[in-house]
Design an enzyme around this catalytic site. Sequence first.
Site, PDB file in Angstrom:
ATOM      1  N   GLU A 216      -0.470   9.795  38.660  1.00  0.00           N
ATOM      2  CA  GLU A 216      -1.396  10.828  39.379  1.00  0.00           C
ATOM      3  C   GLU A 216      -1.095  12.311  39.203  1.00  0.00           C
ATOM      4  O   GLU A 216       0.100  12.620  39.984  1.00  0.00           O
ATOM      5  CB  GLU A 216      -1.569  10.353  40.561  1.00  0.00           C
ATOM      6  CG  GLU A 216      -2.582  11.335  41.555  1.00  0.00           C
ATOM      7  CD  GLU A 216      -2.547  11.080  43.116  1.00  0.00           C
ATOM      8  OE1 GLU A 216      -1.451  10.607  43.657  1.00  0.00           O
ATOM      9  OE2 GLU A 216      -3.516  11.327  43.636  1.00  0.00           O
TER      10      GLU A 216
ATOM     11  N   GLN B 184      -9.195   8.327  44.052  1.00  0.00           N
ATOM     12  CA  GLN B 184      -9.086   8.980  45.609  1.00  0.00           C
ATOM     13  C   GLN B 184     -10.174  10.207  45.629  1.00  0.00           C
ATOM     14  O   GLN B 184     -10.421  10.981  44.846  1.00  0.00           O
ATOM     15  CB  GLN B 184      -7.431   9.324  45.873  1.00  0.00           C
ATOM     16  CG  GLN B 184      -6.926   8.188  45.808  1.00  0.00           C
ATOM     17  CD  GLN B 184      -5.267   8.560  45.537  1.00  0.00           C
ATOM     18  OE1 GLN B 184      -4.735   9.552  45.463  1.00  0.00           O
ATOM     19  NE2 GLN B 184      -4.506   7.695  46.623  1.00  0.00           N
TER      20      GLN B 184
ATOM     21  N   GLU C 264      -8.367   9.569  50.903  1.00  0.00           N
ATOM     22  CA  GLU C 264      -7.155  10.109  50.883  1.00  0.00           C
ATOM     23  C   GLU C 264      -7.442  11.682  51.446  1.00  0.00           C
ATOM     24  O   GLU C 264      -7.254  12.527  50.827  1.00  0.00           O
ATOM     25  CB  GLU C 264      -6.379  10.102  49.723  1.00  0.00           C
ATOM     26  CG  GLU C 264      -4.881  10.436  50.166  1.00  0.00           C
ATOM     27  CD  GLU C 264      -4.355  10.590  48.846  1.00  0.00           C
ATOM     28  OE1 GLU C 264      -2.860  10.204  48.885  1.00  0.00           O
ATOM     29  OE2 GLU C 264      -4.676  10.897  47.688  1.00  0.00           O
TER      30      GLU C 264
ATOM     31  N   ASP D 200      -7.543  11.591  41.331  1.00  0.00           N
ATOM     32  CA  ASP D 200      -7.713  11.779  42.846  1.00  0.00           C
ATOM     33  C   ASP D 200      -8.748  13.335  42.612  1.00  0.00           C
ATOM     34  O   ASP D 200      -8.291  14.255  41.997  1.00  0.00           O
ATOM     35  CB  ASP D 200      -6.357  12.266  43.240  1.00  0.00           C
ATOM     36  CG  ASP D 200      -6.508  12.741  44.794  1.00  0.00           C
ATOM     37  OD1 ASP D 200      -7.879  13.385  45.276  1.00  0.00           O
ATOM     38  OD2 ASP D 200      -5.742  12.470  45.728  1.00  0.00           O
TER      39      ASP D 200
END
Length: 262
Positions: A142, A203, A239, A177
């Site tokens: 990530e 996310q 998140e 994300d």
Amino acid sequence: MPRFAANLSMLFTELPFLDRFGAAAAAGFEAVEFLFPYEHPAEEIADRLSEHGLTQALFNLPPGDWAAGERGIAALPDRVEEFRASVGTALRYAEVLGCEKLHTMAGITADLDRAAADATYLSNVRYAADRAAEAGRIITVEPLNPYDVPGYHLGSMRAGLEFLDAVDRDNVLLQLDLYHAQITDGDITRLIERADGRIGHVQVAAVPHRHEPGTGELDDHYALAVLDRVGYAGYVGCEYHPAAGTVAGLAWLDRYRDGGQR
Ligand SMILES: O=C(O)C(=O)[C@@H](O)CO
Ligand SMILES: [Mg+2]
């Protein structure tokens, strides 16, 4: 239609960690993710998952000394032995929790020799991937934005995709994300299209304050629809830091309830 996982490191933090599982299920989540399980026996967490009918979507490998500011060790040349041991630890937890996906954090390498860090990251992630493949698990990487994690080794989604090409393992995928991606790369629709087939986990949080999706500069719902269109079928980890209490902030999910009929 997106499937959501509550991130228990950020949501339901009004409660002790082990009580967050029940709270997530009561709020309608079918899955959870969190940073690290290692302060608790794996069996204790597995009990919470099964008690509340939850799936463990993802968690992270041990990150080094988190309290001292470390954010992973996979790219740190003097920590290879520790990294390899951490892969074994994470895989043991993954087996007990029935968790398919493990996020491998690279670490902060701004003050290190770049070529040495690159080489270490590549060989360590290949090592993790090969061990994970034996257990039928997926490794994610990530990219993180430089405001939240200055000096992080993987600093953009574009770099993340290049890394996937270099690492050349089918079970290493991008952790997209949307919060970090909007800050580091932008151009989210084309990014998702380019990453198609290589997205292992998603996310979401609003930019720039990392609060509830739909409250920031990016149309998060539009981005989630693009992910649907390209066939992303994994979980979307929620998140974000609730602006004013976890349950009070969950209304942004209403449009996805009852099969999207609301
Ligand atoms: O900070 C994030 O974003 C995460 O997803 C954590 O797993 C740390 O990488
Ligand atoms: Mg994230």
